[in-house]
Design an enzyme around this catalytic site. Sequence first.
Site, PDB file in Angstrom:
ATOM      1  N   LYS A 107      -2.373  -5.232 -17.361  1.00  0.00           N
ATOM      2  CA  LYS A 107      -1.406  -4.379 -18.502  1.00  0.00           C
ATOM      3  C   LYS A 107      -1.241  -4.914 -19.917  1.00  0.00           C
ATOM      4  O   LYS A 107      -1.127  -4.477 -20.954  1.00  0.00           O
ATOM      5  CB  LYS A 107       0.038  -4.275 -17.878  1.00  0.00           C
ATOM      6  CG  LYS A 107       0.349  -3.341 -16.737  1.00  0.00           C
ATOM      7  CD  LYS A 107       1.733  -3.321 -16.311  1.00  0.00           C
ATOM      8  CE  LYS A 107       1.701  -2.460 -15.148  1.00  0.00           C
ATOM      9  NZ  LYS A 107       1.466  -3.238 -13.947  1.00  0.00           N
TER      10      LYS A 107
HETATM   11  C1  PLP Z   1       1.297  -2.130 -12.756  1.00  0.00           C
HETATM   12  C2  PLP Z   1       0.330  -2.698 -11.849  1.00  0.00           C
HETATM   13  C3  PLP Z   1      -0.313  -1.954 -10.476  1.00  0.00           C
HETATM   14  C4  PLP Z   1      -0.229  -0.479 -10.967  1.00  0.00           C
HETATM   15  O1  PLP Z   1      -0.724   0.107 -11.924  1.00  0.00           O
HETATM   16  P1  PLP Z   1      -0.395   1.606 -12.449  1.00  0.00           P
HETATM   17  O2  PLP Z   1      -1.219   2.051 -13.443  1.00  0.00           O
HETATM   18  O3  PLP Z   1       1.264   1.757 -12.308  1.00  0.00           O
HETATM   19  O4  PLP Z   1      -0.857   2.789 -11.542  1.00  0.00           O
HETATM   20  C5  PLP Z   1      -1.373  -2.403  -9.966  1.00  0.00           C
HETATM   21  N1  PLP Z   1      -1.445  -3.615  -9.904  1.00  0.00           N
HETATM   22  C6  PLP Z   1      -0.798  -4.650 -10.475  1.00  0.00           C
HETATM   23  C7  PLP Z   1      -1.052  -6.120 -10.533  1.00  0.00           C
HETATM   24  C8  PLP Z   1       0.216  -4.051 -11.783  1.00  0.00           C
HETATM   25  O5  PLP Z   1       0.853  -5.030 -12.540  1.00  0.00           O
END
Ligand code: PLP
Length: 435
Positions: A107
């Site tokens: 993210k």
């Molecule tokens: C947010 C997140 C996900 C999921 O990603 P999306 O874009 O919401 O599908 C998977 N793994 C981790 C570690 C995350 O922080």
Amino acid sequence: MKYYSTNKKVSGVSLQDAVVKGLAEDKGLFMPDSIKVLPQTFFDNIENLSFQEMAYTVAEAFFGDDVEAEALKKIVYNTLNFDVPLVYVADNIYSLELYHGPTLAFKDVGGRFMSRLLNYFIQKESKTNVNVLVATSGDTGSAVANGFLGVEGIHVYVLYPKGLVSPIQECQFTTLGQNITALEVDGTFDDCQALVKSAFMDAELNAAMKLTSANSINVARFLPQSFYYFYAYAQLKKLGKEENLVMCVPSGNFGNITGGLFAKRMGLPVKRFIAANNRNDIFLQYLQSGVYKPRPSVSTIANAMDVGDPSNFARVLDLFDGSHDAIVSEISGVSYNDLQIAETLKACYAETGYLLDPHGACGYRALKEGLEANETGVFLETAHPAKFLETVENIIGEKVEIPMKLQEFMKGEKKSLPLTKDFESFKSYLLSLKA
Ligand SMILES: *Cc1c(COP(=O)(O)O)cnc(C)c1O
């Protein structure tokens, strides 16, 4: 480029408005009017480009009409100042490690990109301060807070449920200070999200201050997630392994996989996608039945994917014009329970020496079970295993080394403001900031 809403009642929205608003007025998600296909020469030469260079080409296709070239280049280069290595694990399966950024999870890419783009618009036009509200169950808060840290003209309020995020996650957004305020809500993640939503709906509040959201519904957060799919391909091409590429994405809100679907529309040769889920398998149910039926999430050891109503499902549906057949032909799904996730993490570590995190473990297992002989599989390793320290240590029965970056956060002093889950008190708090 103009943006329309997946609910089709809003269209012709500028990039700036789409980014500042986050969600369209008809409650739909913004989509770009068109997706440019990149020229063949780009793909012919892709293995000779740096990650930043190729990401800039992709960014230009989306944002080039609305952001000056030099500024966009700066935003991209500044966002991607960390590596995204592709690591071989076993049996034609590679891990794309997206966790070498500041908060050790994927993210960071969207969080950083969005903060810099928003800052660009503030400097250029509106000049008014923007307040970013973000509800988090852990990872989103840290990525957004660190992405926006020190960015002028923007203040971030992270709402998180008291006692329900891990200490490591908590320290990544409560120790920063500056333009980041952590609000510790006496309630659940759903309560935090409800407070944020109510704030966006409240006329008095919106008249008093500019509010925006930094969840993956925001185009500036999810579109940059297409960058690293190109980079995975380029790295495979160097190895002569790019044919019949299968991308497997551990999914919660489906923002990450939507970035991949966009990359494919731009011409990236991906044969098929797999969405890997934990027990929250709403998408898998949809693939099997053709009916989308959200339900309350259950908690799992891959907690960033504990989502019962994936917000970006609307974008997936829109990309395929609502056709279930078309979706099924490009995306398959799997779902694993905690026992299976733990078993996979443990076995992979014992057999290959590669340490997965619980989310990546879902991706790895899906490829182990589903990859065909002539295919190459890449799963997105979405977070560093040390972010889920206790869980991972319990599974493998060994200590996990904590990266320096995480240790630094853990040294900081926690500062947060307690808040009840009552909207009126949140509102008067926000209004008091104006005075
Ligand atoms: C947010 C997140 C996900 C999921 O990603 P999306 O874009 O919401 O599908 C998977 N793994 C981790 C570690 C995350 O922080």
